[in-house]
Design an enzyme around this catalytic site. Structure first.
Site, PDB file in Angstrom:
ATOM      1  N   HIS A 342      31.779  34.300  27.255  1.00  0.00           N
ATOM      2  CA  HIS A 342      32.115  34.101  25.703  1.00  0.00           C
ATOM      3  C   HIS A 342      31.863  34.797  24.892  1.00  0.00           C
ATOM      4  O   HIS A 342      30.452  35.462  24.688  1.00  0.00           O
ATOM      5  CB  HIS A 342      31.743  32.630  25.830  1.00  0.00           C
ATOM      6  CG  HIS A 342      32.102  31.583  25.018  1.00  0.00           C
ATOM      7  ND1 HIS A 342      31.887  31.500  23.608  1.00  0.00           N
ATOM      8  CD2 HIS A 342      32.815  30.376  25.116  1.00  0.00           C
ATOM      9  CE1 HIS A 342      32.206  30.469  22.734  1.00  0.00           C
ATOM     10  NE2 HIS A 342      32.705  29.522  23.854  1.00  0.00           N
ATOM     11  N   ASP A 399      35.540  26.732  31.477  1.00  0.00           N
ATOM     12  CA  ASP A 399      37.477  26.507  32.101  1.00  0.00           C
ATOM     13  C   ASP A 399      36.758  27.304  33.231  1.00  0.00           C
ATOM     14  O   ASP A 399      37.633  27.308  34.023  1.00  0.00           O
ATOM     15  CB  ASP A 399      37.921  27.775  31.003  1.00  0.00           C
ATOM     16  CG  ASP A 399      38.699  27.252  29.832  1.00  0.00           C
ATOM     17  OD1 ASP A 399      38.500  26.290  30.326  1.00  0.00           O
ATOM     18  OD2 ASP A 399      38.410  27.980  29.120  1.00  0.00           O
TER      19      ASP A 399
END
Ligand code: CMC
Length: 464
Positions: A342, A399
């Site tokens: 991320h 996710d």
């Protein structure tokens, strides 16, 4: 300021989090020169021009150097591809501390909202800045419930799509087409019109999303049922068939509501920044959010949830996990572990932590035994132990586990990013409204470093 007690309770790395919190405060103090507490001086040695750049601080987070006058003062602008060090706006909606793994919506920790709130309440919070009292919530829910239908002409649009069109393609086109139905009475400078656009978008998104799914499998569309709540209404539009009544599962409802809460906003990610960039031109909210949907679709962003499931299916069995990890580390191969890494979280994505727990619970409660969960757990375990992932601070993101839950709820992989879009609509429209409420907002217009040919004369075709 986040208290050390909050960090200590919620961070997966407790002592580190606490010391980081103190460190961040100390660093903030160090950054401010004693002689002039509010500026940073930038001296250009080549021209002797200088700029006194103000330091500005938000409620939380490090101070920022305001470079607004830099070009005027020095003739230079800044280069920051991917915006790793650049804040594009001020915003009071969401706060992330990526080092501590903290996410707050309007000041409320995501863990508390996940445990106690509902998606619709969170949507109200994002839009209005405060949690609603009972009458405020009832009014909001009533408004949302009574704007869920879409125009019959818009339903007909679906029949123009190819039967195997990706639902995200249909979603983006359908949301953009809302501009064609609600343009007459829409003044983007009118606060009431902006609110109404927000209600319409949050209300109609599940209707459009379900239509995308049903068109792709050749089922007749369903009208929204006003006697159902937001998530159940969506599940009904997705799965009800004319031949038998649909039994809604409270486990599915709760799981989906929670996923919607976790996906509702995430400050200046690629799709929200897209919405704001398009919004900065004065474009209407439907066009702005359609642009956000297309940005979300990419596999580096919201499209990752679909990509994760496909990757887990490709890996197939736990014994293949080691070779997938090896491949992800190979710099000559573009293969990446989807659902890992991320831009902002360099500790742990707090949403991933919640979803991971939920995933086990939902599968157990629904009695689903999905072998992909075992593959996912092995993959997570292998990556978290591997130096490559540890050094680069690559942790599972939001996710990574969400696809396994969606799959357990019988939602097909192509719809995963659509699910993300339903939830993120609340955040997108809250940002679009905030942008219009902020005085002095300007059109977004980044600069570039030109690397093309130097100036040269045109040569007629015969002499080239
Ligand atoms: N697998 C293998 N290596 C990775 C991965 C990964 N998933 N992610 C980053 N790296 C490596 C990358 O190769 C680079 O290595 P090096 O320093 O040796 O060149 C380093 O880690 C830093 O990566 P980056 O691409 O510079 O980081 P970024 O902040 O630009 O990208 C990201 C962030 C999320 C796009 C990226 O981690 C990624 O592609 N992850 C997989 C896709 C994914 O799961 N996306 C969902 C993001 S969360 C939800 C959302 O935003 O919607």
């Amino acid at each position: 300021m986040l208290s050390p007690a909050y960090c200590a309770k919620h961070s997966p790395r407790r002592p580190t989090c606490r010391s980081r919190w103190f460190q961040a405060v100390t660093n903030q103090m160090k950054e401010i020169p004693v002689s002039d507490p509010k500026t940073v001086k930038l001296l250009d040695g080549s021209s002797n021009r200088s700029s006194d750049l103000p330091l500005i601080s938000g409620t939380l987070g490090p101070a920022c150097i305001d470079i607004g006058t830099l070009y005027k003062d020095t003739g230079h602008f800044t280069y920051d591809p991917g915006y790793g060090s650049t804040a594009s706006t001020k915003s009071a909606i969401t706060y992330i501390d990526g080092d501590a793994g903290v996410l707050l919506y309007r000041g409320y920790p995501i863990e508390q909202l996940a445990e106690h709130s509902s998606f619709l309440e969170v949507a109200y919070l994002l839009l209005n800045g405060e949690l609603p009292d009972k009458p405020q919530f009832d009014r909001f829910e009533h408004q949302i419930t009574h704007h869920t239908m879409i125009h019959e002409a818009q339903r007909n649009f679906f029949h123009g799509f190819h039967y195997d069109a990706h639902p995200m393609a249909m979603l983006a086109a359908s949301v953009a087409s809302l501009s064609a139905f609600y343009h007459d009475d829409l003044d983007v400078d009118d606060p009431e019109d902006r609110k109404m656009a927000a209600v319409r978008l949050i209300a109609k998104m599940p209707t459009i999303a379900a239509a995308c799914y049903r068109y792709s499998i050749g089922w007749p569309f369903r009208y929204p049922r006003n006697n159902l709540e937001y998530v159940d209404r969506f599940l009904h539009m997705m799965f009800e068939v004319p031949s038998e009544p649909l039994k809604l599962s409270p486990v599915a409802t709760k799981a989906l509501d929670l996923l919607f809460i976790l996906h509702a906003d995430h400050e200046q990610n690629a799709s929200t920044s897209t919405v704001r960039l398009v919004g900065s031109t004065g474009a209407n909210p439907y066009a702005s959010i359609a642009a956000g949907i297309t940005a979300l679709w990419g596999p580096a962003h919201g499209g990752a949830n679909e990509a994760v499931l496909k990757q887990l299916e490709e890996i197939g069995t736990p014994d293949k996990v080691a070779s997938a990890v090896l491949r992800a580390k190979d710099k000559s191969d573009s293969f990446r572990l989807m659902g890992f890494g991320h831009r902002v979280y360099k500790n742990f994505d707090p949403r991933a932590k919640i979803i991971r727990e939920m995933c086990h619970k939902v599968l157990a409660e629904l009695g689903v035994n999905d072998p992909l969960l075992e593959v996912a757990m092995r993959l997570e375990e292998a990556a978290l132990k591997d130096d490559y992932f540890v050094e680069r601070k690559l942790y599972p993101n939001v996710d990574f586990y969400s696809g396994i839950i969606y799959k357990a709820l019988n939602i097909p992989a192509e719809m995963f990013t659509v699910m993300f879009a339903i939830a993120r609509t609340a955040g997108w429209i809250a940002h679009w409204i905030e942008q219009h409420e902020t005085s002095g907002s300007r059109i977004g217009r980044p600069r570039q470093i030109y690397t093309g040919a130097d100036v040269r004369d045109y040569v007629p075709a015969g002499r080239r």
